[in-house]
Scaffold this motif. Structure first.
Motif, PDB file in Angstrom:
ATOM      1  N   ILE A 233       0.649  -1.312  -0.212  1.00 42.12           N
ATOM      2  CA  ILE A 233       0.211   0.125  -0.113  1.00 42.12           C
ATOM      3  C   ILE A 233       0.930   1.261   0.005  1.00 42.12           C
ATOM      4  CG2 ILE A 233      -2.070   1.232   1.378  1.00 42.12           C
ATOM      5  CD1 ILE A 233      -2.462  -1.394   2.629  1.00 42.12           C
ATOM      6  N   GLU A 234       0.729   1.916  -0.958  1.00 41.33           N
ATOM      7  CA  GLU A 234       1.536   3.192  -1.018  1.00 41.33           C
ATOM      8  C   GLU A 234       3.106   2.895  -1.144  1.00 41.33           C
ATOM      9  OE1 GLU A 234      -1.517   7.100   0.104  1.00 41.33           O
ATOM     10  OE2 GLU A 234       0.319   6.411   1.222  1.00 41.33           O
ATOM     11  N   ALA A 235       3.719   3.029  -2.152  1.00 40.08           N
ATOM     12  CA  ALA A 235       5.219   2.886  -2.292  1.00 40.08           C
ATOM     13  C   ALA A 235       5.795   3.452  -3.410  1.00 40.08           C
ATOM     14  CB  ALA A 235       5.630   1.362  -2.117  1.00 40.08           C
ATOM     15  N   THR A 236       6.980   4.177  -3.286  1.00 44.63           N
ATOM     16  CA  THR A 236       7.591   4.881  -4.257  1.00 44.63           C
ATOM     17  C   THR A 236       8.284   4.115  -5.316  1.00 44.63           C
ATOM     18  OG1 THR A 236       9.486   5.719  -3.199  1.00 44.63           O
ATOM     19  CG2 THR A 236       7.683   7.028  -3.059  1.00 44.63           C
ATOM     20  N   ARG A 237       8.727   4.280  -6.483  1.00 48.72           N
ATOM     21  CA  ARG A 237       9.415   3.420  -7.341  1.00 48.72           C
ATOM     22  C   ARG A 237      10.631   2.768  -6.647  1.00 48.72           C
ATOM     23  NH1 ARG A 237       7.848   3.398 -12.309  1.00 48.72           N
ATOM     24  NH2 ARG A 237       7.045   5.567 -12.163  1.00 48.72           N
ATOM     25  N   LEU A 263      -0.500  10.035 -11.357  1.00 44.49           N
ATOM     26  CA  LEU A 263      -0.081  11.267 -11.091  1.00 44.49           C
ATOM     27  C   LEU A 263       0.550  11.402  -9.424  1.00 44.49           C
ATOM     28  CD1 LEU A 263      -2.760  13.796 -12.316  1.00 44.49           C
ATOM     29  CD2 LEU A 263      -0.499  12.963 -13.496  1.00 44.49           C
ATOM     30  N   TYR A 264       0.186  10.207  -8.753  1.00 43.98           N
ATOM     31  CA  TYR A 264       0.702  10.393  -7.369  1.00 43.98           C
ATOM     32  C   TYR A 264       1.920   9.423  -7.027  1.00 43.98           C
ATOM     33  CZ  TYR A 264      -0.234   9.465  -2.251  1.00 43.98           C
ATOM     34  OH  TYR A 264      -0.300   9.234  -1.008  1.00 43.98           O
ATOM     35  N   PRO A 265       2.905   9.888  -6.596  1.00 37.49           N
ATOM     36  CA  PRO A 265       4.343   9.466  -6.726  1.00 37.49           C
ATOM     37  C   PRO A 265       4.361   8.294  -5.805  1.00 37.49           C
ATOM     38  CG  PRO A 265       4.705  11.625  -6.417  1.00 37.49           C
ATOM     39  CD  PRO A 265       3.121  11.507  -6.325  1.00 37.49           C
ATOM     40  N   ARG A 266       3.498   8.236  -4.668  1.00 35.55           N
ATOM     41  CA  ARG A 266       3.481   6.891  -3.712  1.00 35.55           C
ATOM     42  C   ARG A 266       2.684   5.562  -4.518  1.00 35.55           C
ATOM     43  NH1 ARG A 266       1.830  10.905   0.055  1.00 35.55           N
ATOM     44  NH2 ARG A 266       3.459  11.710   1.382  1.00 35.55           N
ATOM     45  N   ALA A 267       1.875   6.151  -5.781  1.00 37.54           N
ATOM     46  CA  ALA A 267       1.468   4.899  -6.325  1.00 37.54           C
ATOM     47  C   ALA A 267       2.275   4.187  -7.258  1.00 37.54           C
ATOM     48  CB  ALA A 267       0.225   5.399  -7.016  1.00 37.54           C
ATOM     49  N   ALA A 268       3.502   4.665  -7.541  1.00 32.63           N
ATOM     50  CA  ALA A 268       4.492   4.096  -8.764  1.00 32.63           C
ATOM     51  C   ALA A 268       4.715   2.655  -8.202  1.00 32.63           C
ATOM     52  CB  ALA A 268       5.413   5.066  -8.801  1.00 32.63           C
TER      53      ALA A 268
END
Length: 352
Positions: A233-237, A263-268
């Motif tokens: 759940i929510e993690a940057t690249r 558009l959300y970095p934590r969804a990458a």
């Protein structure tokens, strides 16, 4: 003394201490520990052989094993704070963790170690998670608890802490990178105390070890190794949570990801796992439970003694193949399937 299919029984008091000494010896990690046990049959025999092995390996100074006094001192320190040490080969050692290639030879626990043997799901994600992400993690953890799963995470800030809070009432597992006595991060001190009351804190590190950045990837393999599947759940690249997800895949476990806006970095991170086909797209705990319950149970070894197996004999190989063939055939179809995907789903070793 009870024995496993390998013919090796649960360790007696001396062998138990020797296994602690062996893994606390310089240059001996989980893989080396397993190889030494396989070669010499006992930790005591491996310890006796280490000086000569190191000399043959070209060391100028012989390798000095951890002393009996140092191992006993660590045991006493753990017991003084109410902790329990679990050595590979004992019935209390979690079988799902024993099945991984580099299972920790010794676990130090604080709380209720019986939770380590329950069906578990890991929840991991960003430390700087959004309020929505933390709320989602807490709700999913609570719902997974209601579905009968123990929730495992890493006691970090953000998603980890939210997952622990959501599952605190029914038991949660916090895997830490430092010694069992170390409170890290300090901001989670109160949560750590609560987990020790109703859940369990676990580490492979020596008592007194201050957590450092290099300890966390090893910690992550225990999080995934204790679990049937890992939810991201929510993690940057470049998040450490993706390390946990990759390790789960390498261990033959399921990976789940909750998608987010491009558009959300934590969804990458989650979006990348989904785009690669490495994770199941899920939106709720029931999605996770449906997939895990529909697998008919993972093929996990029942005994942690399997971490130090004897070489297979000609008599056992045909039996193993007979057990493996039907499961593998079920996974094949007219569409080509990568070998790695078959290994991951059937839960047999690559060699089998």
């Amino acid at each position: 003394m009870p024995t496993s299919k390998t013919g090796q029984g649960s360790p007696n008091a001396r062998e138990r201490l020797d296994r602690l000494r062996l893994i606390r010896t310089e240059n001996v990690g989980p893989i080396t520990f397993r190889d030494l046990m396989r070669r010499f049959g006992s930790a005591g025999a491996a310890i006796d052989a280490l000086p000569e092995l190191s000399r043959r390996g070209g060391r100028r100074r012989p390798l000095r094993p951890c002393t009996v006094a140092d191992a006993q001192a660590e045991q006493s320190a753990v017991e003084a704070i109410g902790g329990i040490m679990i050595v590979v080969g004992e019935p209390a050692y979690p079988p799902q963790l024993a099945a991984i290639e580099d299972a920790p030879p010794v676990l130090t626990t604080l709380g209720h170690p019986s939770l380590l043997r329950e069906r578990a799901v890991a929840i991991v994600g960003a430390r700087n998670a959004s309020a929505n992400g933390q709320r989602l993690a807490e709700r999913m953890a609570s719902d997974l608890s209601d579905e009968g799963f123990i929730v495992v995470s890493g006691l970090a800030l953000g998603i980890d802490a939210a997952a622990h809070r959501g599952s605190l009432a029914k038991g949660t597992v916090a895997v830490i990178a430092g010694g069992i006595d170390q409170v890290y991060p300090p901001a989670n001190g109160a949560l750590r105390r609560d987990i020790a009351e109703t859940g369990v804190i676990v580490t492979e590190s020596r008592y007194g070890t201050v957590p450092q950045a290099r300890h966390f990837p090893a910690r992550n393999r225990i999080i995934s190794g204790l679990s049937l599947g890992t939810v991201v759940i929510e993690a940057t690249r470049h998040s450490g949570s993706l390390i946990t997800a990759r390790q789960a895949l390498d261990q033959g476990r399921e990976v789940f990801a909750i998608p987010g806006s491009p558009l959300y970095p934590r969804a990458a991170g989650p979006n990348g796992l989904l785009r690669e086909g490495a994770a199941h797209l899920v939106e709720s705990a029931s999605d996770v439970a449906d997939i895990l319950n529909g697998m008919g149970g993972l093929h996990i070894r029942e005994s942690s003694d399997e971490r130090t197996p004897e070489p297979p004999t000609l008599e056992t190989i045909p039996k193993e193949l007979d057990e493996a063939r039907p499961r593998i055939l079920e996974l094949l179809s007219t569409v080509p399937t990568p070998v790695d995907e078959i290994v991951r789903r059937c839960q047999f070793s690559s060699s089998r």
